[in-house]
Every structure is written in C-alpha cells, then in structure tokens.
Design a protein around this motif. Structure first.
Motif, PDB file in Angstrom:
ATOM      1  N   LEU A  53      16.742  -1.986  25.801  1.00 34.14           N
ATOM      2  CA  LEU A  53      15.858  -0.837  26.025  1.00 34.14           C
ATOM      3  C   LEU A  53      16.010   0.202  24.912  1.00 34.14           C
ATOM      4  CD1 LEU A  53      16.267  -0.388  29.897  1.00 34.14           C
ATOM      5  CD2 LEU A  53      14.330  -1.381  28.655  1.00 34.14           C
ATOM      6  N   LEU A  54      17.250   0.432  24.460  1.00 39.27           N
ATOM      7  CA  LEU A  54      17.470   1.373  23.367  1.00 39.27           C
ATOM      8  C   LEU A  54      16.872   0.848  22.062  1.00 39.27           C
ATOM      9  CD1 LEU A  54      21.146   2.484  24.117  1.00 39.27           C
ATOM     10  CD2 LEU A  54      19.063   3.845  24.410  1.00 39.27           C
ATOM     11  N   HIS A  55      16.980  -0.450  21.850  1.00 36.82           N
ATOM     12  CA  HIS A  55      16.386  -1.094  20.677  1.00 36.82           C
ATOM     13  C   HIS A  55      14.866  -0.889  20.688  1.00 36.82           C
ATOM     14  CE1 HIS A  55      16.711  -4.364  17.552  1.00 36.82           C
ATOM     15  NE2 HIS A  55      15.411  -4.426  17.802  1.00 36.82           N
ATOM     16  N   LEU A  56      14.257  -1.141  21.824  1.00 34.96           N
ATOM     17  CA  LEU A  56      12.798  -0.969  21.948  1.00 34.96           C
ATOM     18  C   LEU A  56      12.397   0.496  21.786  1.00 34.96           C
ATOM     19  CD1 LEU A  56      12.049  -3.395  24.929  1.00 34.96           C
ATOM     20  CD2 LEU A  56      11.389  -3.706  22.534  1.00 34.96           C
ATOM     21  N   ARG A  57      13.231   1.406  22.304  1.00 36.06           N
ATOM     22  CA  ARG A  57      12.912   2.832  22.161  1.00 36.06           C
ATOM     23  C   ARG A  57      12.914   3.249  20.696  1.00 36.06           C
ATOM     24  NH1 ARG A  57      17.061   7.507  23.891  1.00 36.06           N
ATOM     25  NH2 ARG A  57      17.955   6.771  21.919  1.00 36.06           N
ATOM     26  N   THR A  58      13.909   2.798  19.959  1.00 38.38           N
ATOM     27  CA  THR A  58      13.986   3.133  18.539  1.00 38.38           C
ATOM     28  C   THR A  58      12.762   2.615  17.793  1.00 38.38           C
ATOM     29  OG1 THR A  58      16.405   3.085  18.598  1.00 38.38           O
ATOM     30  CG2 THR A  58      15.367   2.854  16.446  1.00 38.38           C
ATOM     31  N   VAL A  59      12.395   1.369  18.067  1.00 41.24           N
ATOM     32  CA  VAL A  59      11.219   0.780  17.416  1.00 41.24           C
ATOM     33  C   VAL A  59       9.952   1.535  17.802  1.00 41.24           C
ATOM     34  CG1 VAL A  59       9.761  -1.284  17.309  1.00 41.24           C
ATOM     35  CG2 VAL A  59      12.246  -1.505  17.188  1.00 41.24           C
ATOM     36  N   ALA A  60       9.832   1.907  19.076  1.00 45.95           N
ATOM     37  CA  ALA A  60       8.635   2.604  19.553  1.00 45.95           C
ATOM     38  C   ALA A  60       8.481   3.972  18.891  1.00 45.95           C
ATOM     39  CB  ALA A  60       8.686   2.755  21.070  1.00 45.95           C
ATOM     40  N   ILE A  61       9.584   4.730  18.808  1.00 43.47           N
ATOM     41  CA  ILE A  61       9.519   6.067  18.204  1.00 43.47           C
ATOM     42  C   ILE A  61       9.117   5.962  16.739  1.00 43.47           C
ATOM     43  CG2 ILE A  61      10.866   8.091  17.530  1.00 43.47           C
ATOM     44  CD1 ILE A  61      12.573   7.630  20.050  1.00 43.47           C
ATOM     45  N   ALA A  62       9.749   5.051  16.001  1.00 41.28           N
ATOM     46  CA  ALA A  62       9.439   4.892  14.579  1.00 41.28           C
ATOM     47  C   ALA A  62       7.995   4.427  14.385  1.00 41.28           C
ATOM     48  CB  ALA A  62      10.406   3.896  13.947  1.00 41.28           C
ATOM     49  N   THR A  63       7.534   3.528  15.249  1.00 41.50           N
ATOM     50  CA  THR A  63       6.182   2.997  15.113  1.00 41.50           C
ATOM     51  C   THR A  63       5.136   4.061  15.407  1.00 41.50           C
ATOM     52  OG1 THR A  63       6.934   0.769  15.713  1.00 41.50           O
ATOM     53  CG2 THR A  63       4.571   1.219  15.894  1.00 41.50           C
ATOM     54  N   VAL A  64       5.355   4.865  16.434  1.00 42.68           N
ATOM     55  CA  VAL A  64       4.407   5.941  16.749  1.00 42.68           C
ATOM     56  C   VAL A  64       4.304   6.907  15.573  1.00 42.68           C
ATOM     57  CG1 VAL A  64       4.023   7.970  18.212  1.00 42.68           C
ATOM     58  CG2 VAL A  64       4.651   5.788  19.243  1.00 42.68           C
ATOM     59  N   GLY A  65       5.442   7.264  14.990  1.00 43.96           N
ATOM     60  CA  GLY A  65       5.421   8.144  13.828  1.00 43.96           C
ATOM     61  C   GLY A  65       4.665   7.518  12.665  1.00 43.96           C
ATOM     62  N   ALA A  66       4.904   6.222  12.422  1.00 41.92           N
ATOM     63  CA  ALA A  66       4.218   5.530  11.328  1.00 41.92           C
ATOM     64  C   ALA A  66       2.717   5.449  11.579  1.00 41.92           C
ATOM     65  CB  ALA A  66       4.800   4.125  11.155  1.00 41.92           C
ATOM     66  N   ILE A  67       2.324   5.226  12.835  1.00 37.79           N
ATOM     67  CA  ILE A  67       0.893   5.162  13.169  1.00 37.79           C
ATOM     68  C   ILE A  67       0.208   6.495  12.869  1.00 37.79           C
ATOM     69  CG2 ILE A  67      -0.761   4.976  15.076  1.00 37.79           C
ATOM     70  CD1 ILE A  67       1.159   2.946  16.357  1.00 37.79           C
ATOM     71  N   ILE A  68       0.828   7.573  13.311  1.00 38.96           N
ATOM     72  CA  ILE A  68       0.229   8.901  13.122  1.00 38.96           C
ATOM     73  C   ILE A  68       0.025   9.199  11.639  1.00 38.96           C
ATOM     74  CG2 ILE A  68       0.611  11.387  13.394  1.00 38.96           C
ATOM     75  CD1 ILE A  68       2.085  10.707  16.024  1.00 38.96           C
ATOM     76  N   ILE A  69       1.060   8.985  10.835  1.00 37.81           N
ATOM     77  CA  ILE A  69       0.977   9.312   9.412  1.00 37.81           C
ATOM     78  C   ILE A  69       0.056   8.342   8.679  1.00 37.81           C
ATOM     79  CG2 ILE A  69       2.283   9.535   7.273  1.00 37.81           C
ATOM     80  CD1 ILE A  69       2.721  11.776   9.339  1.00 37.81           C
ATOM     81  N   ALA A  74      -5.036   7.224   5.921  1.00 42.11           N
ATOM     82  CA  ALA A  74      -6.151   6.312   5.665  1.00 42.11           C
ATOM     83  C   ALA A  74      -7.491   6.984   5.959  1.00 42.11           C
ATOM     84  CB  ALA A  74      -5.992   5.050   6.508  1.00 42.11           C
ATOM     85  N   VAL A  75      -7.551   7.771   7.027  1.00 38.86           N
ATOM     86  CA  VAL A  75      -8.788   8.488   7.344  1.00 38.86           C
ATOM     87  C   VAL A  75      -9.111   9.494   6.242  1.00 38.86           C
ATOM     88  CG1 VAL A  75      -9.827  10.170   8.918  1.00 38.86           C
ATOM     89  CG2 VAL A  75      -8.629   8.174   9.841  1.00 38.86           C
ATOM     90  N   LEU A  76      -8.101  10.217   5.790  1.00 38.35           N
ATOM     91  CA  LEU A  76      -8.330  11.243   4.762  1.00 38.35           C
ATOM     92  C   LEU A  76      -8.850  10.635   3.462  1.00 38.35           C
ATOM     93  CD1 LEU A  76      -5.228  13.585   5.249  1.00 38.35           C
ATOM     94  CD2 LEU A  76      -7.611  14.063   5.856  1.00 38.35           C
ATOM     95  N   VAL A  77      -8.265   9.518   3.027  1.00 36.71           N
ATOM     96  CA  VAL A  77      -8.673   8.952   1.732  1.00 36.71           C
ATOM     97  C   VAL A  77      -9.981   8.182   1.814  1.00 36.71           C
ATOM     98  CG1 VAL A  77      -6.300   8.821   0.913  1.00 36.71           C
ATOM     99  CG2 VAL A  77      -7.318   6.826   2.041  1.00 36.71           C
ATOM    100  N   LEU A  88      -2.257   8.122  -4.739  1.00 39.02           N
ATOM    101  CA  LEU A  88      -1.050   8.832  -4.307  1.00 39.02           C
ATOM    102  C   LEU A  88      -0.616   8.370  -2.923  1.00 39.02           C
ATOM    103  CD1 LEU A  88       1.086  11.039  -4.614  1.00 39.02           C
ATOM    104  CD2 LEU A  88      -0.593  12.681  -3.723  1.00 39.02           C
ATOM    105  N   SER A  89      -1.580   8.210  -2.019  1.00 44.06           N
ATOM    106  CA  SER A  89      -1.260   7.762  -0.659  1.00 44.06           C
ATOM    107  C   SER A  89      -0.648   6.369  -0.677  1.00 44.06           C
ATOM    108  CB  SER A  89      -2.523   7.770   0.204  1.00 44.06           C
ATOM    109  OG  SER A  89      -3.040   9.070   0.327  1.00 44.06           O
ATOM    110  N   ARG A  90      -1.196   5.499  -1.510  1.00 41.36           N
ATOM    111  CA  ARG A  90      -0.646   4.141  -1.612  1.00 41.36           C
ATOM    112  C   ARG A  90       0.793   4.177  -2.132  1.00 41.36           C
ATOM    113  NH1 ARG A  90      -5.787   0.998  -2.751  1.00 41.36           N
ATOM    114  NH2 ARG A  90      -5.901  -0.372  -0.933  1.00 41.36           N
ATOM    115  N   SER A  91       1.031   5.046  -3.071  1.00 43.49           N
ATOM    116  CA  SER A  91       2.389   5.160  -3.612  1.00 43.49           C
ATOM    117  C   SER A  91       3.367   5.640  -2.538  1.00 43.49           C
ATOM    118  CB  SER A  91       2.409   6.136  -4.794  1.00 43.49           C
ATOM    119  OG  SER A  91       1.595   5.660  -5.851  1.00 43.49           O
ATOM    120  N   LEU A  92       2.913   6.588  -1.719  1.00 39.47           N
ATOM    121  CA  LEU A  92       3.779   7.126  -0.670  1.00 39.47           C
ATOM    122  C   LEU A  92       4.132   6.069   0.369  1.00 39.47           C
ATOM    123  CD1 LEU A  92       2.168  10.647  -0.102  1.00 39.47           C
ATOM    124  CD2 LEU A  92       4.380  10.144  -1.161  1.00 39.47           C
ATOM    125  N   VAL A  93       3.123   5.323   0.828  1.00 43.43           N
ATOM    126  CA  VAL A  93       3.393   4.347   1.890  1.00 43.43           C
ATOM    127  C   VAL A  93       4.130   3.125   1.358  1.00 43.43           C
ATOM    128  CG1 VAL A  93       1.400   5.093   3.238  1.00 43.43           C
ATOM    129  CG2 VAL A  93       1.145   3.192   1.647  1.00 43.43           C
TER     130      VAL A  93
END
Length: 250
Positions: A53-69, A74-77, A88-93
């Motif tokens: 459960l802790l493993h899944l929580r860590t993955v979920a938190i990181a994934t939600v953050g990655a989705i938002i950013i 992608a919408v902005l560019v 620049l966005s491609r370089s960042l990701v």
C-alpha cells in the motif's frame, strides 16, 4: 470463450495477489524449496500488505504530480502563445530520462533527507516524458473537421479545450499515464535504498541475507501490480476511445 480467457487469468492473478498479501503464510510451503539453513520463507520484517500500500501510495503521488505538470505544459505549448516554448518544455521533461533514478536520489537526499521525498522526486521526473509526449500527440493529431465544427459552433478557446480537445485526446493521454505508472512501479523499489517504505525493502532484505524467497516475493508482487494496473488502464483507455468514436465497438 477464448475472449474470456485473459479476463479469467487476470481475475485469478488478482485473487492470488490479494490472498498472498493478506495471508502470506499460506504460501510458505511453495517457497520453502528455495531456502537454505531454515531461513524464513515469508518476509518477516514488516507487513507485505502495508509495504504494498505504501509502494502504491508513493507511485500515485508522483504520478498525479507528473500528470498535472506534463498535461499543463503540453496544453500550453499547443496554444499559439506558447508554441515557442515547445523546445524548452521538451528539455525540461527529458531531465528525468537523462539522469538515472539512482543519480536523482543521490542528489535529492542531501537536500530532502532520507525517506519518501527523494523517491517522489525521482519518480516524478521519470514519469513526465511519456505523459507529456502522449498529451502533445493527442492534442496535435485531432481531426481537423471536428475542430472546425467546434469553431463553427461558436465555442471559445477554453470550451474547445475542455469539451473537445481533451476528451478526444484522453485515450492517448491515458496511454502515456499507463506507461508512466508501470515505469514508476518498478522504479519505486530503489526508493528503499534511501529508507523509503516500498517493496524494495523485501528485495534488498533478500539480497542481503541471500534469501531467494524474499527477492521473489518483492519482484512478483511488483510484477503482478504492474500487470493488473496496466490491464486496468488499458481497459479504461479502450472505453474512452469507444466513447470518443475513435474505435469500433466490436
């Protein structure tokens, strides 16, 4: 009948995984042949269910953050005012793919300390690229006729984005999220090297004590989670594609 076989196998895999996490001692006889010197067959330094459960929580938190950013970038560019920021966005990701997760952990620990936080940073950076690229692909390959119809209906830019572009691109975006999650599930195991509570604890304990049963338990649980989550997200992806009229119902 053949079409139901994969569903049956997934159901069996889910049932076995739940049974193992809830009552791992039931499976001890299967693992005993792998042991030496009366070593424990089941990981005994903590609860496998809790670690999962802790493993899944860590993955979920990181994934939600990655989705938002990633989706926001992608919408902005893909808007006229942000097109010049695409390189620049491609370089960042791409930062997460340039630096191995172990290197990210080594850099993050002195700043954030030991525990879950460095692992979240590594997973977040590693998960950006597939989500960003798929969102970019989904938003830039929409049918021109649909976009013209939306403009002809008098929709504003925001309405077209929320009601037309993102819903039509969602299956492609979800494919990127699916890939990001599967990568993060496997990568999260290295978080235990910096004291994060993940299934990597089980694998590391097995390597340190030469207990193949421990290594197998950690690896199989992560593998089973990856298969089940991959299949679940694939099913949602197909459902969204059908609803968007991008595939047939057959």
């Amino acid at each position: 009948m053949k079409a139901w076989i994969p569903h049956i196998l997934r159901g069996v895999l889910l049932a076995v995984l739940i049974a193992f996490l809830v009552s791992p001692d039931w499976f001890a006889p299967l693992l005993k042949p792998l042991l030496q010197d009366n070593a424990p067959a089941i990981y005994n330094h903590g609860s496998l269910l809790t670690l999962t459960l802790l493993h899944l929580r860590t993955v979920a938190i990181a994934t939600v953050g990655a989705i938002i950013i990633a989706v926001t970038l992608a919408v902005l560019v893909t808007r006229p005012f942000g097109a010049e920021f695409l390189p620049l966005s491609r370089s960042l990701v791409n930062i997460g793919q340039t630096f191995p997760p172990v290197a990210v952990l080594a850099l993050a620990v002195p700043i954030l300390g030991f525990g879950e936080k460095p692992t979240l940073v590594a997973l977040f950076l590693y998960g950006l690229l597939p989500i960003f690229e798929n969102t970019l692909t989904g938003l830039t390959t929409l049918p021109a006729s649909v976009m013209e119809a939306a403009r002809g209906a008098g929709m504003t830019d925001r309405q077209r984005l929320l009601k037309v572009e993102l819903p039509l691109a969602m299956p492609v975006i979800l494919a990127g999220i699916r890939l990001s999650v599967v990568i993060s599930l496997a990568t999260a195991t290295i978080g235990s090297t910096v004291a994060a509570k993940t299934l990597g604890e089980v694998i590391i304990a097995g390597l340190q004590s030469n207990n193949i049963a421990f290594v197998l338990q950690g690896g199989v649980i992560v593998g089973a989670l990856a298969v089940l989550i991959y299949d679940g997200l694939s099913a949602i992806e197909r459902l969204l594609a059908r609803r968007a009229g991008l595939t047939s119902r057959s």
